[in-house]
Design an enzyme around this catalytic site. Structure first.
Site, PDB file in Angstrom:
ATOM      1  N   LEU C  58       0.840  -1.192   0.000  1.00  0.00           N
ATOM      2  CA  LEU C  58       0.000   0.000   0.000  1.00  0.00           C
ATOM      3  C   LEU C  58       0.886   1.257   0.000  1.00  0.00           C
ATOM      4  CD1 LEU C  58      -3.075   0.429   2.400  1.00  0.00           C
ATOM      5  CD2 LEU C  58      -1.995   2.253   1.095  1.00  0.00           C
ATOM      6  N   GLU C  60       1.339   4.348  -2.888  1.00  0.00           N
ATOM      7  CA  GLU C  60       1.104   4.834  -4.250  1.00  0.00           C
ATOM      8  C   GLU C  60       2.362   5.432  -4.870  1.00  0.00           C
ATOM      9  OE1 GLU C  60      -1.006   5.205  -1.750  1.00  0.00           O
ATOM     10  OE2 GLU C  60      -2.717   4.054  -2.457  1.00  0.00           O
ATOM     11  N   GLN C  82      -6.021   2.572  -6.850  1.00  0.00           N
ATOM     12  CA  GLN C  82      -7.324   1.979  -6.516  1.00  0.00           C
ATOM     13  C   GLN C  82      -8.489   2.967  -6.639  1.00  0.00           C
ATOM     14  OE1 GLN C  82      -8.205  -0.067  -2.522  1.00  0.00           O
ATOM     15  NE2 GLN C  82      -7.299  -1.667  -3.791  1.00  0.00           N
ATOM     16  N   PHE C  83      -8.268   4.182  -6.175  1.00  0.00           N
ATOM     17  CA  PHE C  83      -9.227   5.275  -6.371  1.00  0.00           C
ATOM     18  C   PHE C  83      -8.400   6.526  -6.663  1.00  0.00           C
ATOM     19  CE2 PHE C  83     -11.636   2.308  -3.870  1.00  0.00           C
ATOM     20  CZ  PHE C  83     -12.947   2.432  -4.292  1.00  0.00           C
ATOM     21  N   ASP C  85      -8.735   9.324  -5.611  1.00  0.00           N
ATOM     22  CA  ASP C  85      -8.544  10.045  -4.348  1.00  0.00           C
ATOM     23  C   ASP C  85      -7.223   9.675  -3.668  1.00  0.00           C
ATOM     24  OD1 ASP C  85     -11.789  10.710  -3.756  1.00  0.00           O
ATOM     25  OD2 ASP C  85     -11.351   8.947  -4.932  1.00  0.00           O
ATOM     26  N   ILE C  87      -4.359   8.987  -5.252  1.00  0.00           N
ATOM     27  CA  ILE C  87      -3.229   9.149  -6.171  1.00  0.00           C
ATOM     28  C   ILE C  87      -2.196  10.123  -5.600  1.00  0.00           C
ATOM     29  CG2 ILE C  87      -4.047  11.121  -7.551  1.00  0.00           C
ATOM     30  CD1 ILE C  87      -3.321   9.335 -10.052  1.00  0.00           C
ATOM     31  N   PHE C  88      -2.606  10.908  -4.589  1.00  0.00           N
ATOM     32  CA  PHE C  88      -1.746  12.004  -4.147  1.00  0.00           C
ATOM     33  C   PHE C  88      -0.444  11.587  -3.461  1.00  0.00           C
ATOM     34  CE2 PHE C  88      -6.088  13.823  -4.455  1.00  0.00           C
ATOM     35  CZ  PHE C  88      -5.847  14.506  -5.632  1.00  0.00           C
ATOM     36  N   PRO C  89      -0.409  10.473  -2.746  1.00  0.00           N
ATOM     37  CA  PRO C  89       0.913  10.054  -2.250  1.00  0.00           C
ATOM     38  C   PRO C  89       1.884   9.734  -3.396  1.00  0.00           C
ATOM     39  CG  PRO C  89      -0.834   8.922  -1.041  1.00  0.00           C
ATOM     40  CD  PRO C  89      -1.488   9.629  -2.208  1.00  0.00           C
ATOM     41  N   HIS C 129     -13.762   8.713  -1.996  1.00  0.00           N
ATOM     42  CA  HIS C 129     -13.990   7.738  -3.067  1.00  0.00           C
ATOM     43  C   HIS C 129     -14.780   8.404  -4.184  1.00  0.00           C
ATOM     44  CE1 HIS C 129     -13.176   4.968   0.340  1.00  0.00           C
ATOM     45  NE2 HIS C 129     -12.669   4.189  -0.587  1.00  0.00           N
TER      46      HIS C 129
HETATM   47  C1  LIG Z   1      -3.558   5.881   0.603  1.00  0.00           C
HETATM   48  C2  LIG Z   1      -4.604   4.851   0.381  1.00  0.00           C
HETATM   49  N1  LIG Z   1      -4.477   3.971  -0.615  1.00  0.00           N
HETATM   50  C3  LIG Z   1      -5.421   3.050  -0.860  1.00  0.00           C
HETATM   51  C4  LIG Z   1      -6.542   2.967  -0.087  1.00  0.00           C
HETATM   52  C5  LIG Z   1      -7.637   1.930  -0.373  1.00  0.00           C
HETATM   53  N2  LIG Z   1      -7.710   0.973   0.759  1.00  0.00           N
HETATM   54  C6  LIG Z   1      -8.656   1.058   1.720  1.00  0.00           C
HETATM   55  S1  LIG Z   1      -8.430  -0.069   2.958  1.00  0.00           S
HETATM   56  C7  LIG Z   1      -7.082  -0.727   2.179  1.00  0.00           C
HETATM   57  C8  LIG Z   1      -6.341  -1.847   2.840  1.00  0.00           C
HETATM   58  C9  LIG Z   1      -5.932  -1.421   4.193  1.00  0.00           C
HETATM   59  O1  LIG Z   1      -5.173  -2.412   4.800  1.00  0.00           O
HETATM   60  P1  LIG Z   1      -4.775  -2.299   6.336  1.00  0.00           P
HETATM   61  O2  LIG Z   1      -4.141  -1.001   6.651  1.00  0.00           O
HETATM   62  O3  LIG Z   1      -4.035  -3.542   6.651  1.00  0.00           O
HETATM   63  O4  LIG Z   1      -6.103  -2.241   7.092  1.00  0.00           O
HETATM   64  P2  LIG Z   1      -7.096  -3.406   7.240  1.00  0.00           P
HETATM   65  O5  LIG Z   1      -8.231  -2.998   6.372  1.00  0.00           O
HETATM   66  O6  LIG Z   1      -6.362  -4.626   6.818  1.00  0.00           O
HETATM   67  O7  LIG Z   1      -7.418  -3.380   8.692  1.00  0.00           O
HETATM   68  C10 LIG Z   1      -6.825  -0.071   0.972  1.00  0.00           C
HETATM   69  C11 LIG Z   1      -5.742  -0.414   0.063  1.00  0.00           C
HETATM   70  C12 LIG Z   1      -6.657   3.905   0.951  1.00  0.00           C
HETATM   71  N3  LIG Z   1      -7.717   3.937   1.765  1.00  0.00           N
HETATM   72  N4  LIG Z   1      -5.681   4.817   1.169  1.00  0.00           N
END
Ligand SMILES: Cc1ncc(C[n+]2csc(CCOP(=O)(O)OP(=O)(O)O)c2C)c(N)n1
Ligand SMILES: Cc1ncc(C[n+]2csc(CCOP(=O)(O)OP(=O)(O)O)c2C)c(N)n1
Ligand SMILES: [Mg+2]
Ligand SMILES: [Mg+2]
Lengths: 327, 340, 327, 340
Positions: C58, C60, C82-83, C85, C87-89, C129
């Site tokens: 995770l 970006e 993924q969204f 929103d 993309i900023f990192p 989102h």
């Molecule tokens: C910067 C960012 N990138 C992508 C997402 C989309 N997204 C939402 S939850 C998630 C997985 C999160 O994993 P984790 O931190 O392990 O939390 P968990 O849901 O497993 O408790 C992703 C990729 C996001 N919210 N923020």
């Protein structure tokens, strides 16, 4: 009143803010011990201590995220990003956090921070010491955007920005950091955000500009005046909130509008200004609204003087709207 | 401890450094489970948007909440955001956030699972994973200056540990020795490929401890020590709360419930069942708690559902302290069009 | 020809590209094993292997920076964010790296990558989102920006984007991922970048739109037709490079222009379009160019239907330019 | 080894795994020192923009360059960017970049110290600190697929270690076990507060080694092992090249020359003097090398100065493979205005 350059005026605003309000802190890369690469924070650490003026690691996301946390808690952080070109590692914290904190919490938390950062070209800095990214922040709702063009405004606007209850991007025109000089009051004062200034009154054409480009417009306006064209030069000073009234009033008077900025043309703030002007004053227009801007390329190194909107290009732009005839 | 009265904080009843009473743990876990199940039902019924379940992490939240004081800030991700209930957030407030109702203190601004409750120092929950890890450094610096013995607590999952913000946040937190405790909920399997958060903490000279995240009392003890450390100026701690495989949140987290894949092993590790087994509570007493909480939750949902949505007139508010001329103009236009 | 929805069309384009060109790889958060949160990459890992279609941590900035390195080496990475929103990192790697690599190396290195990302509101997603950040990327010179509005274009434009020698931001209108259906050829084909489409011919007013908003414009145009107003609806498809000719030609014909986008109004791409249209066609205009857009706030959750440019608001906009009289 | 003929790489003369001959090391270090001093003079004379000195890091670059093959990519920051000269970049090319002249392969696009020389696999140098650390993961993945035994080498300073990109880059590099070697030049004092890069590498399960950055032959040996490791598929390595305090680059780096603060201790640790002392070279031989290189540098500068700037007609090129209609329109406008 003493004469100051931009750097001195900015430094003076910071010093007053630090002295007047315990909540104000200043930090960033090399701002503490070294006093900033442009010396804007010179002497502040010695005067106010390492708790109030301090260095951070090289991580813009960290600098801005830290400021967001401080601001949410109730402090008044004034972080510096060494060059606007390096603000992008912190973009997420600006766009998704600082700009949205008040909104997403329904007003429970606020984010009164001021990000100071030098912007713009003309210093032989190449791609990464020259960018003018103000339009990106203008499109992000929840941010105020300020660009002073002279020392007196710089001090008053920075003071107002620090007092403002919302996040402010404060873009400093580094090309004129030392070249722009003027009388600046010793004491603290505010120039209110959201008010443009008529930098030069005129009747034939309105020129809209801000920051360093304003001086090129002034040069062009002087030359045009000698050739018989009277330019009204509006210094926007604050891009968000925008002083639409002053702009529209001027264009209704002159019937012509030229917009000047250093940033690339496409989707620059000039587009928004042109759209706004024609919305409000279409039937007053004697010519299309013209933009004299940086070209649609990254910022060049060897060719920067070709790239920047020079007085000659501004003059040519004004001449072309003056000679326009409806089809 | 569960409470339906706003302003009362769960952690204040027992002393923070004494062991967490089993009934308090059980009540907390059961409350979160009931709320989670209810929210899941509401989402499936189309009454609310996507639900971010906290299922499996209830014991962690119970232990963390009980170790905090009212002045401490909680800075969770969406999955941990129901922790507000353990600080005294009322059920009607909580469900108002989930359902977008007028009693949501954040005025319906965010999707479910993203509350802000300033009165309880529950910081505004953001969706972008990891962003609060840096902000905590700033909150911590401010707390250090304020000298009120406050601590900021962040909570996140394994995804947060992968972010750039994790490292910058840990770096700044450690560098400035601020009163912050970072809590990460990671499943055993999340760590198979690369070092887990505690191992990563070493990169920043950050003190780190590990704890069984499904054991509320162990979490409480670990947290109490970390909080004390922070309060006394000894600096930040990273708490790695690990969970066995069945409690793992899949990569496609937020889309599936934890543990759904394997119901057999789930029941063995389920923090709720485990707490009930270990609590020494008589079955009848536990059942009584269950019934009491169930009716509180039902009441909370019913009360929230009965409320209106936040008024449309808020459309242009909370962007800035005052509406800009542009917002005023757009608002006038919007009002005019509504009249037509 | 089979009927496909947007997701199926995008998936088909990716499958063809992966099959035809070894250099193409697809990666991002949850795109591999899981097949993407919207299923756009479903089955691709099984078909092409974990070396070609894979998951990332995770981060970006990591996803995009990796793509930049691959592209510079000669591969054709197609990362997913993924969204939009989130993309900023990765903004710095897009703005300061991908966009500038060809330029800063004097053409020695290039950056042929395609960043696919779902954008836009209307799915009850709230602040994070729902955003439509296309204008930010348009202002950054060195990026192409594509937004399809239907399955057939989505497939052809994505194929063209992957073949393009420069970095492309490919914004997918998630609101209509499943709702928009149409005939899509099984085989691979390109819809060239830089060409707008006349989605509906008309004579009274030109409407400019892209992505999901196009469908709301179509609804509005249908209703307006019934009321006697003939709208020409231009689907821009590619925002950079922009098909100025098609736009200007249409406005010269109709004399009126309404621009519709989901993003907030100020400094959105509508500003640029309005500025461009009046530059080229001022004397053809019978009314100011009007923008019907998201408001100048972060994207709302509970109030999103009030926020989005609905068919009713678009209709009201068209009616107001139709009834405009010069002052 | 220094060379003024483009295309010849310094590292190919001696075998990569054998010790670096002292004369090669000395020639390399002296060449970089001369180039650095010359650039500094040109900058002070206003002939070029800001000069980013590499003073103090010459031995590091000599050791690194000698351990690479022609197919390996070099991805340095500005401070290490003169490493191209050790891969066979001609002096006229190098000075053309510094001076913005037509023989700059990157057409004068960037400020001094930001070369790109694709023919020598010297990747485009960016100013934003740390960005290449992630890109190397992508280059490494591509190299792994290409199976040509290539390795990507990044170079940066202590600032780079503080960036978010550092951690993401190390994480991705380690996770994918790509053929990458990350080299960080850090002064002892840079590490006083927080763990240095080698300690941070552990957070990512990344193999790390330390070396004396002012000793070209030690660097070469360490690098040769790391490159071999990468080439044989064993994965990436982080090389922490440390420097004693007087070689520290101050926080306000890029503005002051290294070591300026303390000339006494400087001469003891100066990699050039140290190499000359340790090389066993006869003074006359060393002087002859100095003279030869000095005249090559003088020739290179003179040749570059004699060249024109890149033509203004390039103003609208290299944005995209082909100019967009917008660029064409702006170009026409620009041409028309020039005619007036
Ligand atoms: C910067 C960012 N990138 C992508 C997402 C989309 N997204 C939402 S939850 C998630 C997985 C999160 O994993 P984790 O931190 O392990 O939390 P968990 O849901 O497993 O408790 C992703 C990729 C996001 N919210 N923020
Ligand atoms: C992302 C980013 N932020 C800020 C800068 C401005 N800057 C240029 S060099 C420098 C210090 C770099 O330190 P280090 O990496 O240790 O390299 P050194 O100059 O010490 O060799 C800074 C902050 C930059 N180039 N990039
Ligand atoms: Mg997880
Ligand atoms: Mg340094």
């Amino acid at each position: 009143m003493p004469e100051m350059n931009m750097i001195q005026a900015i430094s003076s605003a910071l010093r007053h803010a630090l002295a007047a309000d315990e909540r104000v802190v200043v930090f960033g890369e090399d701002v503490g011990k070294f006093g900033g690469v442009f010396r804007a924070t010179d002497g502040l650490q010695a005067e106010f201590g390492e708790d109030r003026v301090f260095d951070t690691p090289l991580a813009e996301g960290g600098i801005i995220g830290t400021a967001v946390g401080m601001a949410a808690y109730g402090m008044r952080p004034v972080p510096e990003i060494q060059f606007a070109d390096f603000i992008f590692p912190g973009f997420d914290q600006i766009v998704n956090e600082a700009a949205k904190l008040r909104y997403r919490s329904g007003g429970q938390y606020t984010c009164p921070l001021v990000i100071r950062t030098p912007y713009g070209g003309g210093i032989r800095g190449g791609l990464y010491h020259s960018q003018s990214p103000e339009a990106l922040f203008i499109h992000v709702q929840g941010l105020k955007v300020v660009v002073p063009s002279n020392p007196s405004d710089a001090k008053g606007l920075l003071t107002a920005a620090i007092a403002d209850p919302d996040p402010v991007l404060f873009f400093e025109p580094k090309r004129i950091y030392r070249a722009a000089k003027g009388e600046v009051a010793e004491e603290s004062y505010e120039v209110p955000l959201g008010k443009a200034a008529i930098a030069r009154a005129g009747s034939d054409v309105t020129i809209l500009a801000w920051g360093a480009a304003l001086h090129d417009c002034m040069t062009a306006a002087d030359e045009l005046a000698a050739a018989g064209t009277s330019c009204e030069l509006v210094d926007l000073r604050t891009l968000v909130p925008l002083d639409v009234d002053t702009i529209v009033q001027s264009v209704k008077k002159t019937g012509r509008c030229v917009i000047v900025h250093e940033a690339p043309k496409t989707a620059g703030f000039g587009g928004e200004l042109a759209a706004t002007v024609q919305e409000h004053a279409l039937s007053w227009l004697s010519a299309p609204i013209l933009r004299v801007t940086g070209y649609d390329t990254p910022f060049p190194h060897a060719l920067e003087m070709e790239y920047l909107p020079s007085p000659a290009r501004i003059r040519a732009g004004v001449e072309s709207v003056m000679s326009y005839e409806f089809a | 401890m569960a409470s339906t009265t706003e302003g009362r904080t769960a952690g204040e009843a027992p002393s923070l450094s004494e062991p967490l009473p089993a009934t308090v743990a059980y009540r907390s876990i059961r409350l979160l489970r009931l709320v989670d199940e209810t929210a899941d039902r509401l989402a499936r019924a189309g009454e609310m948007g996507v639900h971010v379940p906290c299922r499996g992490q209830e014991a962690l939240l119970a232990g963390v909440a009980a170790a905090t004081r009212a002045g401490d800030w909680l800075m969770p991700g969406p999955r941990q955001s129901s922790i507000g209930l353990l600080r005294g957030l009322s059920l009607v407030s909580h469900f108002s956030q989930l359902l977008g109702r007028s009693a949501d203190p954040s005025r319906g601004r965010q999707a479910p699972g993203h509350p802000t409750v300033r009165s309880l120092n529950l910081f505004s929950v953001a969706t972008p994973v990891g962003s609060q890890l840096i902000q905590a450094a700033g909150v911590g610096l401010a707390m250090k200056r304020a000298e009120r013995g406050e601590v900021a607590v962040t909570l996140g999952g394994a995804g947060a540990v992968a972010t750039a913000d994790f490292h910058v946040g840990m770096n700044f937190t450690a560098l400035w020795a601020v009163p912050v405790v970072h809590v990460f909920a990671v499943a055993t399997d999340d760590r198979s490929e690369l070092p887990g958060p505690a191992a990563r903490a070493a990169a920043h000279g950050l003190h780190a401890v590990e704890v069984d995240g499904a054991d509320a009392r162990a979490v409480h003890d670990t947290m109490a020590a970390a909080m004390e450390r922070a309060r006394s100026g000894e600096g930040p701690t990273l708490v790695e709360a690990s969970f066995p495989e069945p409690l793992r949140v899949t990569p496609e987290s937020g889309l599936r419930l934890v543990g759904d894949s394997d119901e057999t092993s789930w029941s063995e590790v389920d923090p709720l069942e485990r707490c009930r087994r270990d609590s020494g509570l008589a079955a009848a007493d536990a059942d009584a708690i269950d019934a009491e909480l169930q009716s509180a939750v039902d009441d909370g949902v019913a009360a929230a559902l009965a409320l209106p949505a936040p008024p449309t007139s808020l459309l242009f508010d909370d962007v800035f302290a005052e509406r800009t001329p542009a917002l005023e103009a757009q608002r006038r236009e919007w009002l005019a069009q509504r009249k037509n």
